[in-house]
Structure formats: structure tokens, C-alpha cells
Design a protein around this motif. Structure first.
Motif, PDB file in Angstrom:
ATOM      1  N   GLN A 189      48.690  49.942  32.218  1.00 13.34           N
ATOM      2  CA  GLN A 189      48.176  49.433  30.949  1.00 13.34           C
ATOM      3  C   GLN A 189      47.172  48.305  31.189  1.00 13.34           C
ATOM      4  OE1 GLN A 189      52.414  48.896  29.434  1.00 13.34           O
ATOM      5  NE2 GLN A 189      51.351  49.302  27.517  1.00 13.34           N
ATOM      6  N   PHE A 190      46.076  48.338  30.463  1.00 13.28           N
ATOM      7  CA  PHE A 190      45.106  47.240  30.387  1.00 13.28           C
ATOM      8  C   PHE A 190      44.475  46.873  31.728  1.00 13.28           C
ATOM      9  CE2 PHE A 190      48.125  46.686  26.864  1.00 13.28           C
ATOM     10  CZ  PHE A 190      47.251  47.020  25.849  1.00 13.28           C
ATOM     11  N   ARG A 191      44.353  47.852  32.613  1.00 14.87           N
ATOM     12  CA  ARG A 191      43.486  47.689  33.784  1.00 14.87           C
ATOM     13  C   ARG A 191      42.940  49.065  34.131  1.00 14.87           C
ATOM     14  NH1 ARG A 191      46.125  48.913  38.741  1.00 14.87           N
ATOM     15  NH2 ARG A 191      48.407  48.938  38.626  1.00 14.87           N
TER      16      ARG A 191
ATOM     17  N   LEU B 263      49.523  64.638  43.050  1.00  6.54           N
ATOM     18  CA  LEU B 263      48.814  63.650  42.244  1.00  6.54           C
ATOM     19  C   LEU B 263      47.973  62.754  43.126  1.00  6.54           C
ATOM     20  CD1 LEU B 263      51.789  62.533  39.993  1.00  6.54           C
ATOM     21  CD2 LEU B 263      50.057  64.216  39.439  1.00  6.54           C
ATOM     22  N   GLU B 264      46.890  62.281  42.550  1.00  5.22           N
ATOM     23  CA  GLU B 264      46.038  61.338  43.263  1.00  5.22           C
ATOM     24  C   GLU B 264      45.655  60.200  42.321  1.00  5.22           C
ATOM     25  OE1 GLU B 264      42.418  62.074  46.132  1.00  5.22           O
ATOM     26  OE2 GLU B 264      41.723  62.119  44.068  1.00  5.22           O
ATOM     27  N   VAL B 265      45.751  58.981  42.782  1.00  8.58           N
ATOM     28  CA  VAL B 265      45.333  57.816  42.007  1.00  8.58           C
ATOM     29  C   VAL B 265      44.159  57.176  42.704  1.00  8.58           C
ATOM     30  CG1 VAL B 265      45.941  55.488  41.270  1.00  8.58           C
ATOM     31  CG2 VAL B 265      47.589  57.330  41.026  1.00  8.58           C
ATOM     32  N   VAL B 266      43.120  56.919  41.918  1.00 10.25           N
ATOM     33  CA  VAL B 266      41.968  56.177  42.428  1.00 10.25           C
ATOM     34  C   VAL B 266      41.894  54.883  41.651  1.00 10.25           C
ATOM     35  CG1 VAL B 266      39.478  56.148  42.778  1.00 10.25           C
ATOM     36  CG2 VAL B 266      40.733  58.295  42.981  1.00 10.25           C
ATOM     37  N   ARG B 267      42.039  53.734  42.316  1.00  6.18           N
ATOM     38  CA  ARG B 267      41.949  52.446  41.649  1.00  6.18           C
ATOM     39  C   ARG B 267      40.521  51.942  41.748  1.00  6.18           C
ATOM     40  NH1 ARG B 267      47.012  51.012  44.146  1.00  6.18           N
ATOM     41  NH2 ARG B 267      48.690  51.114  42.608  1.00  6.18           N
ATOM     42  N   VAL B 268      40.003  51.446  40.649  1.00  6.08           N
ATOM     43  CA  VAL B 268      38.657  50.892  40.655  1.00  6.08           C
ATOM     44  C   VAL B 268      38.718  49.458  40.192  1.00  6.08           C
ATOM     45  CG1 VAL B 268      37.508  53.100  40.254  1.00  6.08           C
ATOM     46  CG2 VAL B 268      38.207  51.725  38.310  1.00  6.08           C
ATOM     47  N   LYS B 269      37.839  48.639  40.746  1.00  3.95           N
ATOM     48  CA  LYS B 269      37.764  47.235  40.378  1.00  3.95           C
ATOM     49  C   LYS B 269      36.419  46.992  39.726  1.00  3.95           C
ATOM     50  CE  LYS B 269      37.996  42.533  42.213  1.00  3.95           C
ATOM     51  NZ  LYS B 269      38.123  41.695  43.419  1.00  3.95           N
ATOM     52  N   GLU B 270      36.464  46.422  38.495  1.00  2.51           N
ATOM     53  CA  GLU B 270      35.215  46.200  37.772  1.00  2.51           C
ATOM     54  C   GLU B 270      34.555  44.902  38.205  1.00  2.51           C
ATOM     55  OE1 GLU B 270      35.725  45.771  33.642  1.00  2.51           O
ATOM     56  OE2 GLU B 270      33.650  45.268  33.266  1.00  2.51           O
ATOM     57  N   SER B 271      33.246  44.947  38.394  1.00  3.02           N
ATOM     58  CA  SER B 271      32.460  43.729  38.567  1.00  3.02           C
ATOM     59  C   SER B 271      31.320  43.776  37.563  1.00  3.02           C
ATOM     60  CB  SER B 271      31.911  43.622  39.999  1.00  3.02           C
ATOM     61  OG  SER B 271      30.999  44.669  40.248  1.00  3.02           O
ATOM     62  N   LEU B 272      30.540  42.714  37.501  1.00  3.68           N
ATOM     63  CA  LEU B 272      29.502  42.615  36.478  1.00  3.68           C
ATOM     64  C   LEU B 272      28.451  43.704  36.643  1.00  3.68           C
ATOM     65  CD1 LEU B 272      28.548  40.966  34.093  1.00  3.68           C
ATOM     66  CD2 LEU B 272      27.257  39.528  35.679  1.00  3.68           C
TER      67      LEU B 272
ATOM     68  N   LEU C 286      42.246  41.382  28.727  1.00  3.71           N
ATOM     69  CA  LEU C 286      41.257  42.442  28.918  1.00  3.71           C
ATOM     70  C   LEU C 286      40.149  42.348  27.879  1.00  3.71           C
ATOM     71  CD1 LEU C 286      40.290  45.032  30.303  1.00  3.71           C
ATOM     72  CD2 LEU C 286      41.767  46.319  28.752  1.00  3.71           C
ATOM     73  N   GLY C 287      40.517  42.057  26.623  1.00  4.95           N
ATOM     74  CA  GLY C 287      39.504  41.936  25.575  1.00  4.95           C
ATOM     75  C   GLY C 287      38.521  40.818  25.854  1.00  4.95           C
ATOM     76  N   VAL C 288      39.035  39.670  26.292  1.00  3.88           N
ATOM     77  CA  VAL C 288      38.165  38.538  26.615  1.00  3.88           C
ATOM     78  C   VAL C 288      37.282  38.881  27.811  1.00  3.88           C
ATOM     79  CG1 VAL C 288      38.124  36.165  27.480  1.00  3.88           C
ATOM     80  CG2 VAL C 288      39.687  36.803  25.634  1.00  3.88           C
ATOM     81  N   ARG C 289      37.884  39.432  28.857  1.00  3.40           N
ATOM     82  CA  ARG C 289      37.126  39.753  30.070  1.00  3.40           C
ATOM     83  C   ARG C 289      35.997  40.748  29.776  1.00  3.40           C
ATOM     84  NH1 ARG C 289      40.944  42.155  32.696  1.00  3.40           N
ATOM     85  NH2 ARG C 289      41.881  40.150  33.284  1.00  3.40           N
TER      86      ARG C 289
ATOM     87  N   SER D 195      45.030  26.239  21.113  1.00  4.04           N
ATOM     88  CA  SER D 195      43.989  26.018  22.117  1.00  4.04           C
ATOM     89  C   SER D 195      44.562  26.094  23.528  1.00  4.04           C
ATOM     90  CB  SER D 195      43.281  24.680  21.889  1.00  4.04           C
ATOM     91  OG  SER D 195      44.162  23.589  22.007  1.00  4.04           O
ATOM     92  N   ALA D 196      45.820  25.687  23.706  1.00  2.00           N
ATOM     93  CA  ALA D 196      46.440  25.787  25.029  1.00  2.00           C
ATOM     94  C   ALA D 196      46.585  27.252  25.445  1.00  2.00           C
ATOM     95  CB  ALA D 196      47.801  25.097  25.022  1.00  2.00           C
ATOM     96  N   LEU D 197      47.051  28.101  24.524  1.00  2.00           N
ATOM     97  CA  LEU D 197      47.202  29.524  24.836  1.00  2.00           C
ATOM     98  C   LEU D 197      45.836  30.168  25.077  1.00  2.00           C
ATOM     99  CD1 LEU D 197      48.980  32.045  25.125  1.00  2.00           C
ATOM    100  CD2 LEU D 197      48.773  32.366  22.650  1.00  2.00           C
ATOM    101  N   THR D 198      44.850  29.807  24.266  1.00  2.00           N
ATOM    102  CA  THR D 198      43.501  30.341  24.459  1.00  2.00           C
ATOM    103  C   THR D 198      42.961  29.974  25.835  1.00  2.00           C
ATOM    104  OG1 THR D 198      43.058  30.214  22.078  1.00  2.00           O
ATOM    105  CG2 THR D 198      41.156  30.374  23.530  1.00  2.00           C
ATOM    106  N   ALA D 199      43.197  28.753  26.265  1.00  2.22           N
ATOM    107  CA  ALA D 199      42.743  28.325  27.589  1.00  2.22           C
ATOM    108  C   ALA D 199      43.429  29.130  28.692  1.00  2.22           C
ATOM    109  CB  ALA D 199      43.009  26.837  27.776  1.00  2.22           C
ATOM    110  N   CYS D 200      44.718  29.402  28.529  1.00  2.00           N
ATOM    111  CA  CYS D 200      45.434  30.216  29.514  1.00  2.00           C
ATOM    112  C   CYS D 200      44.844  31.616  29.613  1.00  2.00           C
ATOM    113  CB  CYS D 200      46.915  30.320  29.138  1.00  2.00           C
ATOM    114  SG  CYS D 200      47.866  28.805  29.317  1.00  2.00           S
ATOM    115  N   ILE D 201      44.612  32.232  28.462  1.00  2.00           N
ATOM    116  CA  ILE D 201      44.062  33.595  28.439  1.00  2.00           C
ATOM    117  C   ILE D 201      42.674  33.615  29.079  1.00  2.00           C
ATOM    118  CG2 ILE D 201      43.223  35.426  26.915  1.00  2.00           C
ATOM    119  CD1 ILE D 201      45.508  34.543  24.961  1.00  2.00           C
ATOM    120  N   ALA D 202      41.838  32.641  28.733  1.00  2.00           N
ATOM    121  CA  ALA D 202      40.486  32.591  29.286  1.00  2.00           C
ATOM    122  C   ALA D 202      40.518  32.412  30.796  1.00  2.00           C
ATOM    123  CB  ALA D 202      39.695  31.467  28.628  1.00  2.00           C
ATOM    124  N   ALA D 203      41.369  31.511  31.269  1.00  2.00           N
ATOM    125  CA  ALA D 203      41.455  31.266  32.711  1.00  2.00           C
ATOM    126  C   ALA D 203      41.985  32.487  33.447  1.00  2.00           C
ATOM    127  CB  ALA D 203      42.339  30.049  32.980  1.00  2.00           C
TER     128      ALA D 203
END
Length: 362
Positions: free
Chosen positions: A13-15, A43-52, A91-94, A115-123
Motif C-alpha cells: 500500500q502507498f508505495r 510470481l515476480e515482483v519488481v520494486r521501483v524507486k521514484e526520483s524527481l 504519499l500525497g504530499v510527496r 502543525s506538529a503532525l503536519t511537520a512529521c508528515i512533511a519530514a
């Protein structure tokens, strides 16, 4: 699922994860007979990592169906409710930040739980080096909230800035003295503080290209407990669809998974919620208790229940009527709010849009 209805594979989920399932049968029965599928399949799993700028293949795992291990290896664990919501918000923020090519974000940090929770999510979503937390204390800010704001930023390792607004606020009051008169400070003076803070964040955004994250939650947006062009000013609303009671649960969840010192001080979680725009102010001076408010919002907004249906839940009629009137009367504010992540069955925005101009009252 296999032909017998058994779960064979489930992606994370969410990656990002490319899960390839081979549906080719290994044997076919006689003509006209039912096709037989192996269980478990290869079965085969391919993991991908997103960059900009690119998507890179990180690793490939291939399961050998002959070993019988494919089913247990490739059914990813379902997340618990708080973990699921938290990962969705990250994931939404990223995605919003990276895909719109922002390099950093900036947000106000007050020492309050939102604001504390928002900072955690952003970080967690972007990395602590991409987050700028700005404390903007006024004459009404307590030492407790100022200390908690600094502490949360320090524990997360995000950049911390402090810009007191007392001088700017005093200048505003002086400019408006002949219009506002000498009466006691009220909502006008409170909103001036919020708009000063919004201006400061937007100035930093313009100067450095940082995306402004707003910190208001769904409960506040539902009833209009927010200031246009003040704490609503920004580019992305992280908690836009997160009720206040869920904010507390997410804060406890994030603290619970911390290694070492939890990022949100216990005093932030235990303190009575307050905007600190007036002396001794708390949210419950204006709003019902959040556990009651969120029950009404969920019934009226998410489930489309009528006044009578909500009252039948055992809630006070006058309180329900008051909350419904606030929800209906603040559609104009919500239309001007920043976009955000949807995590409930019905979010404000495209899921629920009422006419702004009408004379109907239920």
C-alpha cells in the motif's frame, strides 16, 4: 485471487511496486473441459524507486512456484487504520511536491497538534532537509507552545525559523485605530494576526520557491474555523480531509513508531486546542467538543444524514442545528481552500459542493 478464491498476491500500500502475476495455465484439460490453473502461480515482483527525474528499478524478486513459498512471500501486509492514513498522507504530499517540481516546503509551526503532525508528515514524506518550520509568536503565544514548536522541529531535524509578529501586529492596529476604535479586541484583531502569518509564509515562498503547506484540519474547515488569506493561505492542505479526533490518533501513532524520542511532545498532545489569537482562548469557546463535532460532521457530510436522523443518534437538537448551519454557511471559504489529500469516503471539494449563494436553510 486464484480460481478457488484464495489470495495469491497483493502489492504494498502507498508505495510504488510492480507486481507481475503469470496467468498462463501450465496444463489444459481435454477439449471442452475446464482449464486448470496452478496454485500458487509463479510470481515476480519488481520494486521501483521514484526520483524527481527518473524511475529506476531497485530490485527484482522471482518466486519459484515449485517451492510453494510464493503465496506467503508476495501477499503484502495490510496496514492498520492509522498507519494506512498516515502513509496515504505522506504519499500525497510527496507526489504533489515532487511532481510539481518544488524543492522545499515551508509551514507555520505553532506548538499545536495540527502543525506538529503536519511537520512529521512533511519530514517523513520529503526528508527533514526539505522542510522549513516557521514559528510566528504574538503577544498571545504562551511559552509552552513556543517551546513545543522549537522542540518538535528539533526532534524532527527540520529547519526552524522564528519570526515574531508583535511589531507588525502593533503597526496594523495603529494604522486602523481610527476605524477600529478603542473597543476590546475581537474577531477582527484575531484575523489580522492570522493574515500577518500568512503573508510572512507567502513572502518566504515567493523568495525561495518553497511550497507553503497549510495545517488546518477537516473539522475546522467544515465549520469555518479558519481565516481566509490567513492560516488558509498556501499551496497544499495536508490535513484537509483529516478530522480533529483522527489528528490526535495519528499523532499518537507517529510517536509510537519513533525510534528514541517521539517527535511530538506529550504537552502538545495533552494541551487544550487553541488558536492563541486572544488571551486564554481555546477552540471550545466557539466550537462543541471535537468528539461531538466530528460525529455530527461525519453524519451530515459523509453519510448525508438529515437533521432528524442525526438527532435520532441521541445528539442534542440545538447543537446539531448549530453545527449544520456553520457547515452550510462556510462553503464559500472551502471553495477558496488549497487542494489536499482525500482519505475519507467524502471530502470537501469535488465530493461535496453546495451552492455558495442561496437563501435555503433546513
Amino acid at each position: 485471487m486464484d480460481p478457488e478464491g484464495r489470495l495469491v498476491a497483493r502489492a504494498a500500500q502507498f508505495r510504488e511496486e510492480l507486481l507481475v502475476v503469470d496467468l498462463e495455465p501450465r496444463s489444459v484439460r481435454s477439449a471442452g473441459a475446464k482449464i486448470g490453473f496452478p496454485s500458487p502461480w509463479g510470481l515476480e515482483v519488481v520494486r521501483v524507486k521514484e526520483s524527481l527525474d527518473s524511475v529506476a528499478v531497485a530490485s527484482i524478486e522471482t518466486s519459484d512456484s515449485a517451492t510453494g513459498d510464493a503465496e506467503c512471500n508476495l501477499v503484502r501486509e495490510c496496514l492498520a487504520e492509522e498507519a494506512e492514513v498516515y502513509e496515504a498522507l505522506c504519499l500525497g504530499v510527496r507526489d504533489y511536491v515532487l511532481k510539481n517540481r518544488f524543492q522545499q516546503v515551508v509551514m507555520g509551526i505553532s506548538g499545536g497538534i495540527d502543525s506538529a503532525l503536519t511537520a512529521c508528515i512533511a519530514a517523513d514524506a520529503l526528508g527533514n532537509d526539505k522542510v522549513n518550520a516557521v514559528s510566528m509568536p504574538s503577544r498571545y503565544s504562551s511559552e509552552g507552545t513556543r517551546s513545543d514548536a522549537r522542540e518538535t522541529a528539533a526532534r524532527l531535524g527540520v529547519r526552524y525559523h522564528e519570526i515574531p509578529i508583535e511589531g507588525v501586529y502593533t503597526s496594523y492596529l495603529e494604522c486602523l485605530r481610527s476605524y477600529l476604535g478603542e473597543s476590546d479586541a475581537g474577531v477582527t484583531e484575531q484575523n489580522i494576526q492570522a493574515r500577518i502569518r500568512g503573508n510572512l509564509l507567502m513572502a518566504l515562498s515567493n523568495k525561495f520557491g518553497w511550497l507553503v503547506l497549510t495545517t488546518g484540519n477537516k473539522s475546522e474547515m467544515a465549520v469555518g474555523y479558519a481565516t481566509l488569506y490567513g492560516d488558509m493561505a498556501g499551496g497544499f492542505a495536508v490535513l484537509k480531509d483529516v478530522p480533529k479526533t483522527l489528528v490526535y490518533r495519528l499523532a499518537e501513532y507517529r510517536n509510537g513508531r519513533a525510534v528514541g524520542l517521539p517527535p511530538i511532545p506529550e504537552s502538545t498532545i495533552r494541551r487544550a486546542p487553541t488558536a492563541e489569537l486572544a488571551a486564554g482562548q481555546t477552540d471550545q469557546d466557539t466550537l462543541p467538543p471535537y468528539d461531538l463535532l466530528d460525529r455530527i460532521i461525519e453524519a451530515y457530510v459523509v453519510h448525508d444524514e438529515s437533521l432528524e436522523e442525526i438527532v435520532a443518534r441521541g445528539l442534542d437538537r440545538a447543537e446539531v442545528q448549530r453545527v449544520i448551519a456553520m457547515i452550510d454557511g462556510n462553503e464559500y471559504k472551502r471553495r477558496q481552500a488549497a487542494p489536499g489529500v482525500r482519505i475519507t469516503p467524502k471530502a470537501f471539494g469535488k465530493d461535496r459542493r453546495l451552492p455558495i449563494t442561496n437563501r435555503y436553510r433546513g
